[in-house]
Design a protein around this motif. Structure first.
Motif, mmCIF file in Angstrom:
data_model
loop_
_atom_site.group_PDB
_atom_site.id
_atom_site.type_symbol
_atom_site.label_atom_id
_atom_site.label_comp_id
_atom_site.label_asym_id
_atom_site.label_seq_id
_atom_site.Cartn_x
_atom_site.Cartn_y
_atom_site.Cartn_z
ATOM 1 N N PRO A 50 0.798 -1.234 0.000
ATOM 2 C CA PRO A 50 0.000 0.000 0.000
ATOM 3 C C PRO A 50 0.829 1.281 0.000
ATOM 4 O O PRO A 50 0.327 2.341 -0.364
ATOM 5 N N LEU A 54 -0.076 4.547 -6.538
ATOM 6 C CA LEU A 54 -1.136 3.787 -7.203
ATOM 7 C C LEU A 54 -0.719 3.321 -8.590
ATOM 8 O O LEU A 54 -1.003 2.185 -8.985
ATOM 9 N N ALA A 58 -1.223 -0.612 -9.291
ATOM 10 C CA ALA A 58 -2.530 -0.807 -9.921
ATOM 11 C C ALA A 58 -2.563 -2.123 -10.693
ATOM 12 O O ALA A 58 -1.590 -2.526 -11.315
ATOM 13 N N THR A 184 -11.375 -1.252 -4.360
ATOM 14 C CA THR A 184 -10.686 -0.200 -3.606
ATOM 15 C C THR A 184 -9.693 0.534 -4.500
ATOM 16 O O THR A 184 -9.589 1.768 -4.457
ATOM 17 N N GLN A 185 -8.959 -0.216 -5.332
ATOM 18 C CA GLN A 185 -8.026 0.433 -6.258
ATOM 19 C C GLN A 185 -8.763 1.352 -7.228
ATOM 20 O O GLN A 185 -8.318 2.460 -7.503
ATOM 21 N N ASP A 187 -11.624 2.792 -6.733
ATOM 22 C CA ASP A 187 -12.104 3.943 -5.964
ATOM 23 C C ASP A 187 -10.988 4.967 -5.776
ATOM 24 O O ASP A 187 -11.220 6.169 -5.793
ATOM 25 N N GLU A 188 -9.740 4.478 -5.604
ATOM 26 C CA GLU A 188 -8.595 5.387 -5.462
ATOM 27 C C GLU A 188 -8.403 6.195 -6.749
ATOM 28 O O GLU A 188 -8.062 7.378 -6.687
ATOM 29 N N SER A 190 -10.718 7.100 -8.854
ATOM 30 C CA SER A 190 -11.765 8.137 -8.863
ATOM 31 C C SER A 190 -11.468 9.233 -7.866
ATOM 32 O O SER A 190 -11.672 10.410 -8.131
ATOM 33 N N ALA A 191 -10.961 8.841 -6.680
ATOM 34 C CA ALA A 191 -10.652 9.843 -5.649
ATOM 35 C C ALA A 191 -9.525 10.762 -6.102
ATOM 36 O O ALA A 191 -9.578 11.974 -5.887
ATOM 37 N N GLN A 192 -8.502 10.199 -6.757
ATOM 38 C CA GLN A 192 -7.402 11.042 -7.240
ATOM 39 C C GLN A 192 -7.873 11.970 -8.326
ATOM 40 O O GLN A 192 -7.397 13.093 -8.451
ATOM 41 N N GLU A 195 -9.450 14.973 -6.724
ATOM 42 C CA GLU A 195 -8.497 15.887 -6.077
ATOM 43 C C GLU A 195 -7.818 16.802 -7.086
ATOM 44 O O GLU A 195 -7.370 17.880 -6.746
#
Length: 196
Positions: A50, A54, A58, A184-185, A187-188, A190-192, A195
């Motif tokens: 982790p 990413l 990925a 979860t990956q 979602d990361e 999308s979250a990045q 931002e």
């Protein structure tokens, strides 16, 4: 009569108990079974790290924008963390959903700085490699890839099997990529995108 029956039962119980003790002492000392030694894995996977960025850990290759992306392939990064060269690598993914397994291509990070080449089926000690699969156009309906919903509906989790030879011995690594970890990956990603 009850006294005689009780005495007979007591005698039989004593014989059973004595016979059990006699048999136990004749079999020698009881040695506790040792737990098997933990096996050393010659491969480490980027998706299990982790702390890595990413982009390095990925599992999916994506097309489109981060806000609206499609999954067009799989690319799993690994490292040979042994002091032996791994040869004859063959990898496949078995989906949770009943589908044919996906054969992965092995790509080794070039080790020779002059030629930039390396034997794709030979991974030197400390070398990085990737296991790649691109979804064919017929799997994606001629689109650039699969939507996240289509992917999980069509494949679910993935069971990774990697076979290789090290020091003249054939070995294999089996690793399950859980749907939750894969989601979860994504979602990361999308979250990045949110931002930036």
């Amino acid at each position: 009569m009850m006294i005689i029956a009780g005495a007979v039962l007591l005698l039989l119980g004593g014989l059973l108990l004595g016979g059990g003790l006699l048999m136990r002492s004749a079999s020698g000392p009881v040695i506790a079974a040792e737990a098997p030694e933990e096996t050393f894995s010659k491969i480490s996977w980027a998706f299990d790290e982790p702390a890595l960025p990413l982009a390095e850990r990925a599992v999916f290759t994506l097309s489109g924008s981060p806000e609206s992306f499609l999954i067009n392939g799989i690319s799993i990064a690994g490292v040979n963390n042994s002091d032996e060269t791994l040869t004859g690598l063959e990898a496949a993914l078995s989906p949770d959903v009943k589908r044919p397994e996906l054969r992965l291509e092995v790509a080794v990070v070039p080790q020779d700085p002059k030629t930039g080449t390396n034997d794709a089926l030979s991974v030197p000690p400390g070398a990085s490699f990737r296991l790649n699969f691109l979804f064919p156009p017929e799997a994606t309906g001629s689109a650039d890839g699969l939507s996240v919903e289509d992917f999980f509906e069509s494949y679910g989790g993935l069971l990774l099997t990697l076979r290789y030879a090290a020091d003249g011995t054939e070995k294999s690594v089996i690793q399950y990529l859980e749907p939750e970890m894969l989601k979860t990956q994504l979602d990361e990603v999308s979250a990045q995108a949110g931002e930036s």
